[in-house]
Design an enzyme around this catalytic site. Structure first.
Site, PDB file in Angstrom:
ATOM      1  N   CYS A 142      -2.622 -10.242 -15.541  1.00 27.22           N
ATOM      2  CA  CYS A 142      -4.008  -9.889 -15.195  1.00 27.22           C
ATOM      3  C   CYS A 142      -4.782  -9.312 -16.377  1.00 27.22           C
ATOM      4  CB  CYS A 142      -4.029  -8.905 -14.036  1.00 27.22           C
ATOM      5  SG  CYS A 142      -3.229  -9.589 -12.586  1.00 27.22           S
ATOM      6  N   HIS A 177     -11.216  -6.559 -13.802  1.00 29.02           N
ATOM      7  CA  HIS A 177     -10.377  -7.665 -13.331  1.00 29.02           C
ATOM      8  C   HIS A 177     -10.444  -7.671 -11.801  1.00 29.02           C
ATOM      9  CE1 HIS A 177      -7.059  -9.998 -12.050  1.00 29.02           C
ATOM     10  NE2 HIS A 177      -6.335  -8.947 -11.698  1.00 29.02           N
ATOM     11  N   ASN A 217      -8.275 -13.586  -6.572  1.00 28.34           N
ATOM     12  CA  ASN A 217      -7.788 -13.014  -7.822  1.00 28.34           C
ATOM     13  C   ASN A 217      -7.296 -14.164  -8.706  1.00 28.34           C
ATOM     14  OD1 ASN A 217      -6.146 -11.883  -9.817  1.00 28.34           O
ATOM     15  ND2 ASN A 217      -5.271 -10.325  -8.472  1.00 28.34           N
TER      16      ASN A 217
HETATM   17  O1  UT7 Z   1      -4.011  -8.567  -9.962  1.00 27.10           O
HETATM   18  C1  UT7 Z   1      -3.219  -7.422 -10.117  1.00 27.10           C
HETATM   19  C2  UT7 Z   1      -2.071  -7.464  -9.279  1.00 27.10           C
HETATM   20  N1  UT7 Z   1      -2.210  -7.289  -7.876  1.00 27.10           N
HETATM   21  C3  UT7 Z   1      -2.912  -6.302  -7.290  1.00 27.10           C
HETATM   22  O2  UT7 Z   1      -3.622  -5.552  -7.886  1.00 27.10           O
HETATM   23  C4  UT7 Z   1      -2.707  -6.149  -5.810  1.00 27.10           C
HETATM   24  C5  UT7 Z   1      -2.767  -4.708  -5.396  1.00 27.10           C
HETATM   25  N2  UT7 Z   1      -2.416  -4.520  -3.986  1.00 27.10           N
HETATM   26  C6  UT7 Z   1      -3.185  -5.013  -2.981  1.00 27.10           C
HETATM   27  O3  UT7 Z   1      -4.213  -5.611  -3.233  1.00 27.10           O
HETATM   28  C7  UT7 Z   1      -2.769  -4.711  -1.564  1.00 27.10           C
HETATM   29  O4  UT7 Z   1      -1.614  -3.913  -1.590  1.00 27.10           O
HETATM   30  C8  UT7 Z   1      -2.473  -5.989  -0.725  1.00 27.10           C
HETATM   31  C9  UT7 Z   1      -3.770  -6.696  -0.452  1.00 27.10           C
HETATM   32  C10 UT7 Z   1      -1.514  -6.897  -1.467  1.00 27.10           C
HETATM   33  C11 UT7 Z   1      -1.845  -5.617   0.602  1.00 27.10           C
HETATM   34  O5  UT7 Z   1      -2.688  -4.739   1.318  1.00 27.10           O
HETATM   35  P1  UT7 Z   1      -2.095  -3.386   1.931  1.00 27.10           P
HETATM   36  O6  UT7 Z   1      -3.213  -2.747   2.622  1.00 27.10           O
HETATM   37  O7  UT7 Z   1      -1.444  -2.626   0.803  1.00 27.10           O
HETATM   38  O8  UT7 Z   1      -1.039  -3.925   2.989  1.00 27.10           O
HETATM   39  P2  UT7 Z   1       0.547  -3.740   3.045  1.00 27.10           P
HETATM   40  O9  UT7 Z   1       1.213  -4.532   1.964  1.00 27.10           O
HETATM   41  O10 UT7 Z   1       0.862  -2.276   3.154  1.00 27.10           O
HETATM   42  O11 UT7 Z   1       0.861  -4.435   4.434  1.00 27.10           O
HETATM   43  C12 UT7 Z   1       0.355  -3.925   5.672  1.00 27.10           C
HETATM   44  C13 UT7 Z   1       0.759  -4.872   6.797  1.00 27.10           C
HETATM   45  C14 UT7 Z   1       2.242  -5.220   6.797  1.00 27.10           C
HETATM   46  O12 UT7 Z   1       2.646  -5.304   8.152  1.00 27.10           O
HETATM   47  P3  UT7 Z   1       3.412  -4.061   8.855  1.00 27.10           P
HETATM   48  O13 UT7 Z   1       4.652  -3.855   8.057  1.00 27.10           O
HETATM   49  O14 UT7 Z   1       2.461  -2.921   8.772  1.00 27.10           O
HETATM   50  O15 UT7 Z   1       3.628  -4.571  10.229  1.00 27.10           O
HETATM   51  C15 UT7 Z   1       2.307  -6.585   6.192  1.00 27.10           C
HETATM   52  O16 UT7 Z   1       3.399  -7.359   6.637  1.00 27.10           O
HETATM   53  O17 UT7 Z   1       0.069  -6.116   6.661  1.00 27.10           O
HETATM   54  C16 UT7 Z   1       1.017  -7.212   6.721  1.00 27.10           C
HETATM   55  N3  UT7 Z   1       0.512  -8.290   5.882  1.00 27.10           N
HETATM   56  C17 UT7 Z   1      -0.340  -9.233   6.345  1.00 27.10           C
HETATM   57  N4  UT7 Z   1      -0.874  -9.439   7.564  1.00 27.10           N
HETATM   58  C18 UT7 Z   1      -1.721 -10.496   7.706  1.00 27.10           C
HETATM   59  C19 UT7 Z   1       0.754  -8.528   4.580  1.00 27.10           C
HETATM   60  N5  UT7 Z   1       0.076  -9.600   4.183  1.00 27.10           N
HETATM   61  C20 UT7 Z   1      -0.609 -10.066   5.254  1.00 27.10           C
HETATM   62  C21 UT7 Z   1      -1.485 -11.152   5.463  1.00 27.10           C
HETATM   63  N6  UT7 Z   1      -2.008 -11.323   6.707  1.00 27.10           N
HETATM   64  N7  UT7 Z   1      -1.823 -11.986   4.480  1.00 27.10           N
END
Ligand code: UT7
Length: 349
Positions: free
Chosen positions: A114, A276, A306
Site C-alpha cells: 500500500c 492511501h 482499495n
Molecule cells: O490497505 C491497507 C491494508 N488494509 C487495511 O488497511 C484494512 C484495515 N482493516 C479494515 O479495513 C477492517 O478491519 C475490515 C474492513 C477488513 C473489517 O472490518 P471490521 O469492522 O474490523 O470487521 P471484523 O474483521 O472485526 O469482522 C466483524 C464481523 C465478523 O463476524 P463475527 O465474528 O463478528 O460474527 C466477520 O466474520 O464481520 C464479519 N465479516 C463480514 N461480514 C459480511 C468479515 N467480512 C465480512 C464481509 N461481509 N465481507
C-alpha cells in the site's frame, strides 16, 4: 540541487464496475456491511485476459507522459510499484519498457504494497535530486481481482480490493518554489505476517506460527507450491483487519505530521491530503485527528475500493483533474500497509 516536480499525471481504471451486490453472488456478505465498515460502494475489475497489472500501468503512463509534453524517448528511468505483478519475476518495469518501446533505460520494481507508490516516488526523487536522471516514470498498478478468495472464507479481504493504475512523470526542475519538499519512509517488520500472502514463497513456515502446508512431509518440488496449498486456500492473502486498522490509525497521522513539521507547516496549510485509500473509516479518523476540513482530504475509495499501490496516484490524478490542486498548492501524500510500511511525501504542486 534540482527539485522534482510532477510534470504529468495519468490514471487508468478498467471499465468493468463491480458493485457490492454483485459480490453477493459469490459470498455471504451484504451491501450494508461493506458500506458501513469500509465506505466502498463499487470497485473495478480488470478484464480477465485482456488486462494485466502492466497493461493498466502502461495506459496510465501514456497519459502521464503526454500531459508532461514528452514522448517515451524522454524517459530516463522507470519505477513500478505493485504487489500483484504479471510474473513472480521479472518485474513489471521491464514489461512497461517493452510495451512502450522505450530505450534500454533502467527499470526498478518496488514491493511495498500500500505504501509502494510513495516509496517509489521517494526513490525517483533521490535520482532527480542527485542529477542522475531528468524524467522518471513512476507507476502504481494492481490487478487484485485475479488473486483473491471470492468464497465466504475470504470475504474480509476480497470485498475491499479493486483494480487500477496511476502514473506520474517526475521531472527535474530549477524552480525552487515547487516540487517534492521531503519524503518520509518507515517500516516495522514485527507484524509482517498479519497482512501477507505467504505462498508461493521460500519461508517453509520459518516465520509462521499457524501451520500452513506441511513442509516436513513435502517433496522438495512441493515446498514452493503444492496441491495442499491450493486445497487449504493458502495461496490467498491473509489479513487481520482490526489489527491493521489500529496500527494504521496511529501511523497515518504521525507520518503526515512528520512531513509537515520537517517543512515548518501545520495541517491548516495543506490544500489536499491524499491518503492511501485503505478504508473510508481510516481516512475519516485521520482527518479528525489532524483537524482537517472535508475539502482538504480527497477520498475515492467509494468508487474504486482499495487499489493498494495504485490508490494514491489514482486519487491524486482525480483530485488534479477535478481542479482541486493548482500550481503552488501544498499537497501531502500518505500511505500505510503490509510490512508494516508507511510513508508520506509533501510537495508544492
Ligand atoms: O490497505 C491497507 C491494508 N488494509 C487495511 O488497511 C484494512 C484495515 N482493516 C479494515 O479495513 C477492517 O478491519 C475490515 C474492513 C477488513 C473489517 O472490518 P471490521 O469492522 O474490523 O470487521 P471484523 O474483521 O472485526 O469482522 C466483524 C464481523 C465478523 O463476524 P463475527 O465474528 O463478528 O460474527 C466477520 O466474520 O464481520 C464479519 N465479516 C463480514 N461480514 C459480511 C468479515 N467480512 C465480512 C464481509 N461481509 N465481507
Amino acid at each position: 540541487m534540482k527539485q522534482s516536480i510532477i510534470a504529468g499525471i495519468g490514471k487508468y481504471v478498467p471499465e468493468n464496475v463491480v458493485s457490492n451486490s454483485d459480490l453477493i453472488k459469490y459470498m455471504d456478505t451484504s451491501n450494508e456491511w461493506i458500506v458501513e465498515r469500509t465506505g466502498i460502494q463499487e470497485r473495478r475489475f480488470a478484464d480477465r485476459t485482456g488486462e494485466t497489472t502492466t497493461t493498466m500501468g502502461v495506459e496510465a503512463a501514456k497519459i502521464a507522459i503526454e500531459r508532461a509534453g514528452l514522448t517515451t524517448d524522454d524517459i530516463d528511468f522507470i519505477v513500478f510499484a505493485t504487489l500483484s505483478p504479471d510474473y513472480y519475476f521479472p518485474g513489471c518495469g521491464v514489461l512497461v519498457q517493452r510495451a512502450l518501446k522505450m530505450k534500454e533505460i533502467g527499470a526498478l520494481d518496488v514491493r511495498n504494497q500500500c505504501s509502494g507508490f510513495v516509496y517509489a516516488l521517494s526513490v525517483a526523487d533521490q535520482f532527480i535530486k542527485t542529477g542522475m536522471y531528468k524524467n522518471i516514470l513512476v507507476i502504481g498498478s494492481e490487478k487484485h481481482s485475479f488473486g483473491l478468495d471470492f468464497s465466504t472464507r475470504g470475504r474480509n479481504v476480497s470485498v475491499i480490493f479493486g483494480d487500477g493504475a496511476g502514473a506520474v512523470v517526475l521531472q527535474a526542475s530549477d524552480d525552487k518554489e515547487r516540487g517534492i519538499l521531503s519524503t518520509h519512509l518507515h517500516s516495522d517488520g514485527e507484524s509482517a505476517e498479519i497482512l501477507a500472502m505467504y505462498n508461493p514463497g521460500t519461508h517453509a513456515n520459518h516465520w509462521i506460527d499457524r501451520k500452513l502446508a506441511d513442509f516436513e512431509e513435502a517433496e522438495i518440488g512441493e515446498m514452493f507450491m503444492s496441491r495442499e496449498m491450493v486445497d487449504k486456500a493458502q495461496l490467498y492473502p491473509f489479513m487481520d483487519g482490526p489489527a491493521v486498522f489500529k496500527k494504521a490509525a496511529v501511523k497515518f497521522p504521525e507520518v503526515v505530521r512528520e512531513a509537515l513539521d520537517k517543512n515548518g507547516y501545520s495541517p491548516s496549510d495543506i490544500k489536499v491530503l491524499i491518503p492511501h485509500q485503505a478504508n473510508l473509516r481510516i481516512s475519516q479518523f485521520v482527518q479528525h485527528e489532524l483537524k482537517l476540513r472535508d475539502d482538504q482530504v480527497y477520498n475515492n475509495i467509494q468508487r474504486y475500493g482499495n487499489t493498494t499501490a495504485a490508490s494514491v496516484p489514482i486519487a491524486l490524478c482525480e483530485a488534479w483533474e477535478a481542479g482541486k490542486i493548482d500550481k503552488g498548492d501544498l499537497v501531502c501524500l500518505a500511505a500505510f500497509g503490509s510490512g508494516f510500511t508507511w510513508a508520506s511525501a509533501l510537495l508544492k504542486w
